[in-house]
Design an enzyme around this catalytic site. Structure first.
Site, mmCIF file in Angstrom:
data_model
loop_
_atom_site.group_PDB
_atom_site.id
_atom_site.type_symbol
_atom_site.label_atom_id
_atom_site.label_comp_id
_atom_site.label_asym_id
_atom_site.label_seq_id
_atom_site.Cartn_x
_atom_site.Cartn_y
_atom_site.Cartn_z
ATOM 1 N N THR A 150 -17.685 -25.343 -24.471
ATOM 2 C CA THR A 150 -16.490 -26.049 -24.012
ATOM 3 C C THR A 150 -16.522 -26.339 -22.510
ATOM 4 O OG1 THR A 150 -15.311 -24.872 -25.749
ATOM 5 C CG2 THR A 150 -13.971 -25.917 -24.034
ATOM 6 N N GLU A 151 -16.242 -27.604 -22.157
ATOM 7 C CA GLU A 151 -16.228 -28.062 -20.763
ATOM 8 C C GLU A 151 -17.567 -27.847 -20.069
ATOM 9 O OE1 GLU A 151 -13.982 -29.954 -19.910
ATOM 10 O OE2 GLU A 151 -12.450 -29.463 -21.402
ATOM 11 N N LEU A 152 -18.621 -27.813 -20.881
ATOM 12 C CA LEU A 152 -19.973 -27.569 -20.381
ATOM 13 C C LEU A 152 -20.053 -26.247 -19.611
ATOM 14 C CD1 LEU A 152 -22.010 -29.748 -21.199
ATOM 15 C CD2 LEU A 152 -22.306 -30.303 -18.803
ATOM 16 N N SER A 153 -19.172 -25.306 -19.980
ATOM 17 C CA SER A 153 -19.220 -24.003 -19.302
ATOM 18 C C SER A 153 -20.520 -23.302 -19.680
ATOM 19 C CB SER A 153 -18.007 -23.154 -19.684
ATOM 20 O OG SER A 153 -17.892 -23.049 -21.083
#
Lengths: 405, 406
Positions: A150-153
Site C-alpha cells: 500500500t502506497e508503495l510503502s
C-alpha cells in the site's frame, strides 16, 4: 536495449457514510450513502471516475497493445476496486480480462483491502495478500509474482517477507535518501534477501507526467513528447530501465482529458517504439532482465507520498493511531466469529484511505487542498470511523451472545 | 492620522464581544500611530493612555447595559437617567449621541470616521453627509444575526441599511457576515473587506487557575466526567435549544457529561424547563452572567467548548476557550470557524452530529488531544495588529474619497 517499465495502480476505497452515533447498534450498512451527491457516495464516485478515467484509458491501452507490437505494461488492482467495479461498471472488468488475455499485461500483487496491515498484524496482512492473489487468479487466470505494498510503502522487513513468501520482485520508491548516488534504473537486491529483486520508481520522470503535466506554473509546461523523449533518453545513460510508476487515475481523473494527456500518452508510446533499441517490459520481465547490480537497504519505511516519502499522512497523528489500533485489536474476535459479513466490513475498515482522511499535517503548511477527502474535516472522518467501530463491536457482542445460547 | 471612532461600549462597561473588539483594535491602531477619539454613549472614566474616550451622553453606564444587543424593544423607555430623572430609550440615547457628534465635528477635523455597528451609523452618516468625512462602517453583527429567524426590527434594518449605503467602505468580521451584507442588503461585495477579529493571548496578566471557583466541577472531573461549556447571551441567535437537545442525546449514550451554560438572557427559564423535561437537569449547570476570573475559570475547567449559534458574525469566546485549552465545536454558521481548522464544525440544526462529536471527544483521548493541541497552534495566528493593518489600508483608501460633500 532500453526499457520502459510502466506500472499503473487502480484503487477505490469504500468510503464511510456520515455515520453518526445514533446509527450505532441498528444501522449496519456503513457504505451506502443515501444522498447521491454526497462526497461519500461510493457509487457516484466510481461511476464518475470510470467515465473520466478507467474507460477511456483502458480503451487507449487496448488500442496501443493492438497497434504497437512492443507495448506492455503492469497493473495493480485492489480488491475493493474489483468489488465496486463488479457492481457499478462490470464492463471495466471485462476489458481488464481481455487485456490480461493478451499476455502483455501483468497484474501486480498487493493487499486485497489496500491496507496498512503489514505494520499492525503480519498474519492478517498475509491473509489479505492471499485473498488478493486468489481473486486475481479466479478473475484473470494468472498468478501474481511481483509485490507492491500500500502506497508503495517499503522497508527491509517487508522485502524479507516477500522473499520468503516467494515473490520474484518487489516495487519501491526510488527515493534519493536511499539511493544516494545510485540510479533507480537498475535491478537491485534488497539487503539480506536470497532471490527477490527490487525495482525502484523513477520519481522524476514519473511525476513529470503524474503531477506536473497539467501545471501551468511549471517552467517546462507544456510538456511535449519531444521534450519528454529527450529527458527519458538522457536518463537511460544512468541505466537501462525507466520505471514509470503512477496512479491509473492520473489519466483522465487527476489530469483531465482536455490537457491532452491521452494524446501525449499514445504519441509517446509510438515515438519510443520507433527506435528499435527501445521496448516496454512488464515488472516480471524487468526482474528477469538482469542480475542485481547491488544490494540496497531501507531500514525505515519509505512510501511514494509527499515530499517526506513516509507514512505520516496515514499514521502521523494520535487519531490515526487510535483508529487503527481500535480496528486491529478486534482481530481475533472478528475472525473467530465466523460471520463473513462482519469480517468483510472489518477488513474494509482497514483500507488506508480511512486514516488518510484523518490527516491533519496540512494545517501546518496551510495547504488544505493538497489532500483529498470526502469529509469536511479530519475530525469528522475520525468521528464516523469510531462510530462504525462501535457498531462493529456491538455486532461482535451479538455474535458472542448468540453462540453462548 | 486622526480617527474618530464611534462605539457603544468599552470594557469593563461591556456586555459582550463588541466592546472587547473595539478596545483591542483601537490599542493596535494607536500603536501604529493613529490618533483616536473614541466616543461612547455614557459617562465613565476610562483611563486609557493610548486614546481619548469621549462621553456623548451624560448617563451612567449601568443603565445602558444590554443596548448593544437589543433588537425588539429599542423604543421602549426603560433606561432611567439617574442625573436627569427621566427615562430614555435607545433611540433617545442615539439622538443625543448624534447631537454630540455634530458639535464635535464643528471643532475637530478627523480624517476618517470609523463606526461600529448600527447603533452608531446615524452619527456616522452625519459625519459623511454634513461634514464630508469618509465613513468606514464596521459590521460586528447585523440585525439578521440578532433577530434570528423572525427577521429583526425593521427600524434597525433601515438604519443598518442606510449606514452601509453611505459608508465609503465596509469592514465585516467574517465571510459569513459579508455574505449577509451582500445577500440581504444588496451591497456590492467589492465594497466590503473581511477582517477577522484578532486574539492576543493575555501575557503576564497574573491569571492563574487555582481550581477554587468551581470545586464541585473539579470533583466531578476526578470522577471521570467531561465538562462541556458554552458562554453567551441566552437568545435565539445562540441556538441553545439545539444544544440542549444534543446534550440530552449525548448524555443518553455517555452519562458522565456535565454542561455549563454560562450567561443570561430571555431564554433562561425556557432552557431550565427544557433540561428538566429532557430529564438531564442534574447534568446542566447555569452559572448566570459572569465575567473576569470566574469566566476564565469556566474556560479553564471545561474540556469542550461549544458555540451553537444559529448565526454568529465572529465568536470571540471560541478563541478565548481555545486559549484555555478547550476542544472546540462550532456551527458552520459561526465566522470563527472560518479561521480555525482544528475544530469540529456542524450545522446548527444538526443535533445528531453535535451529539456524535460530544460523545466521541468524551470517549477518545486522542481526538480530544488532537483538537486541543491543534487549535492552540491556530488561534494565535490572528492578531489585532493584523486587523489594525487592514483598517489602516482601508483608511488610506477612503481618504482619497475625502471631502465629497453631499
Amino acid at each position: 536495449m532500453r526499457s520502459i517499465v510502466l506500472y499503473l495502480h487502480m484503487h477505490q476505497p469504500w468510503r464511510l457514510k456520515h455515520y453518526n452515533i445514533f446509527s450505532v447498534d441498528h444501522d449496519h450498512d456503513y457504505w451506502t450513502e443515501k444522498d447521491y451527491y454526497a462526497g461519500t457516495n461510493n457509487e457516484r464516485i466510481f461511476k464518475k471516475v470510470a467515465d473520466k478515467s478507467y474507460r477511456p484509458m483502458l480503451t487507449l491501452l487496448e488500442k496501443c497493445i493492438k497497434k504497437y507490437d512492443g507495448f506492455k505494461f503492469s497493473l495493480s488492482i485492489t480488491g475493493t476496486f474489483l468489488d465496486q467495479a463488479e457492481k457499478w461498471a462490470p464492463d471495466v472488468i471485462e476489458t481488464l480480462k481481455r487485456l490480461t488475455k493478451t499476455g502483455k499485461v501483468e497484474i501486480v500483487a498487493e493487499t486485497y483491502y489496500h491496507s496498512l496491515a503489514f505494520f499492525y498484524d503480519r498474519t492478517e496482512f498475509e491473509a489479505q495478500v492471499k485473498q488478493h492473489q486468489d481473486r486475481i487468479h479466479k478473475l484473470f487466470g494468472v498468478k501474481s509474482q511481483v509485490f507492491r505494498n500500500t502506497e508503495l510503502s517499503y522497508n527491509d522487513d517487508l522485502a524479507k517477507w516477500a522473499d520468503e513468501y516467494g515473490f520474484k520482485g518487489i516495487l519501491a520508491e526510488g527515493w534519493d535518501k536511499i539511493l544516494e548516488w545510485r540510479s533507480p534504473n537498475y535491478v537491485y537486491r534488497p539487503e539480506g534477501c536470497k532471490n527477490i529483486k527490487l525495482l525502484m520508481k523513477n520519481y522524476r520522470l514519473s511525476d513529470d507526467i503524474a503531477f506536473r503535466f497539467s501545471d501551468k506554473h511549471w517552467k517546462e509546461w507544456p510538456l511535449t513528447v519531444e521534450k519528454y523523449m529527450r529527458w527519458v533518453e538522457t536518463d537511460t545513460l544512468r541505466g537501462p530501465l525507466i520505471n514509470l510508476f503512477m496512479d491509473f487515475e492520473t489519466f483522465g481523473e487527476n489530469i483531465w482529458e482536455d490537457t491532452g494527456i491521452f494524446k501525449f500518452f499514445e504519441y509517446f508510446v509510438y515515438t519510443w517504439l520507433k527506435d528499435k533499441d527501445n521496448n516496454f517490459m512488464t515488472v516480471s520481465e524487468a526482474c528477469d532482465s538482469a542480475e542485481p547490480t547491488a544490494e540496497i537497504s531501507m531500514p525505515w519505511t519509505v512510501t511514494w507520498a509527499d515530499t517526506e516519502r513516509d507514512l505520516t499522512a496515514w499514521l502521523g497523528n494520535s487519531m490515526q493511531h487510535e483508529a487503527m489500533k481500535a480496528a486491529y485489536e478486534l482481530k481475533s474476535e472478528i475472525l473467530a466469529s465466523g460471520d463473513q459479513k462482519l469480517i468483510e466490513d472489518w477488513r474494509r475498515m482497514q483500507t488506508s484511505d480511512h486514516p488518510y482522511y484523518m490527516c491533519t499535517k496540512y494545517f501546518n503548511d496551510g495547504d488544505v487542498h493538497a489532500y483529498f477527502s470526502p469529509y469536511d474535516s479530519p475530525y469528522d472522518a475520525f468521528l464516523y470511523y469510531m462510530n462504525a467501530i462501535r457498531d462493529i463491536r456491538g455486532r461482535l457482542d451479538g455474535v458472542t451472545r448468540r453462540k453462548k445460547k | 492620522m486622526k480617527i474618530l471612532m464611534l462605539g457603544w461600549e468599552l470594557p469593563p462597561h461591556n456586555s459582550g464581544g463588541l466592546g472587547v473588539a473595539c478596545l483591542n483594535l483601537s490599542k493596535s491602531l494607536a500603536k501604529m500611530g493613529a490618533d483616536i477619539d473614541f466616543v461612547v454613549p455614557y459617562e465613565a472614566q476610562h483611563s486609557l493612555d493610548y486614546m481619548n474616550v469621549l462621553s456623548a451622553v451624560d448617563i451612567d453606564p449601568l443603565i445602558r447595559y444590554g443596548g448593544a444587543y437589543e433588537s425588539k424593544e429599542i423604543e421602549v423607555k426603560k433606561f432611567r437617567n439617574e442625573n436627569r430623572q427621566q427615562f430614555l430609550s435607545i433611540r433617545d440615547i442615539q439622538h443625543e449621541y448624534c447631537e454630540f457628534i455634530e458639535k464635535y465635528l464643528k471643532e475637530h477635523h478627523p480624517e476618517v470616521v470609523h463606526a461600529h455597528d448600527w447603533l452608531t451609523y446615524e452619527a456616522g452618516i452625519i459625519a459623511k453627509k454634513e461634514f464630508g468625512i469618509p465613513l468606514v462602517a464596521h459590521v460586528h453583527a447585523t440585525e439578521f444575526d440578532r433577530g434570528g429567524a423572525d427577521g429583526g426590527n425593521p427600524l434597525i434594518h433601515q438604519i443598518e441599511y442606510e449606514g452601509l449605503l453611505w459608508a465609503d467602505r465596509i469592514i465585516a468580521v467574517s465571510h459569513a457576515t459579508k455574505n449577509i451584507i451582500v445577500e440581504k442588503y444588496g451591497i456590492p461585495p467589492s465594497k466590503i473587506d473581511v477582517a477577522y477579529n484578532g486574539f492576543d493571548a493575555p501575557k503576564n496578566d497574573h491569571y492563574h487557575y487555582d481550581g477554587s471557583s468551581y470545586q464541585y466541577l473539579e470533583n466531578l472531573k476526578k470522577k471521570g466526567y467531561t465538562i462541556v461549556s458554552t458562554v453567551g447571551r441566552f437568545t435565539l441567535q445562540k441556538g441553545l435549544f439545539h444544544l440542549m437537545r444534543a446534550a440530552a442525546r449525548a448524555i443518553s449514550i455517555h452519562p458522565k457529561m456535565v454542561f455549563l451554560f454560562a450567561g443570561d438572557g430571555e431564554q433562561k427559564d425556557q432552557l431550565m424547563h427544557m433540561s428538566a423535561d429532557l430529564g438531564i437537569a442534574k447534568n446542566i449547570i447555569f452559572t448566570g452572567f459572569i465575567r473576569g476570573k470566574q469566566l476564565r475559570d469556566i474556560y479553564s475547567i471545561s474540556d469542550i467548548f461549544v458555540m451553537s449559534s444559529v448565526s454568529e458574525p465572529f465568536g470571540l469566546t471560541a478563541l478565548e476557550a481555545a486559549h484555555h485549552g478547550n476542544a472546540i465545536i462550532v456551527t458552520k454558521q459561526s465566522g470563527v470557524g472560518e479561521v480555525l481548522n482544528s475544530v469540529v464544525r456542524y450545522d446548527y440544526w444538526d443535533e445528531d452530529k453535535l451529539a456524535s462529536a460530544l460523545v466521541n471527544i468524551a470517549e477518545s483521548p486522542a481526538l480530544e488531544k488532537s483538537l486541543q493541541t491543534g487549535v492552540s497552534h491556530e488561534y494565535a495566528r490572528i492578531s489585532w495588529d493584523d486587523v489594525a493593518k487592514k483598517c489602516v489600508d482601508v483608511y488610506n483608501e477612503v481618504r482619497q474619497h475625502k471631502r465629497n460633500r453631499f
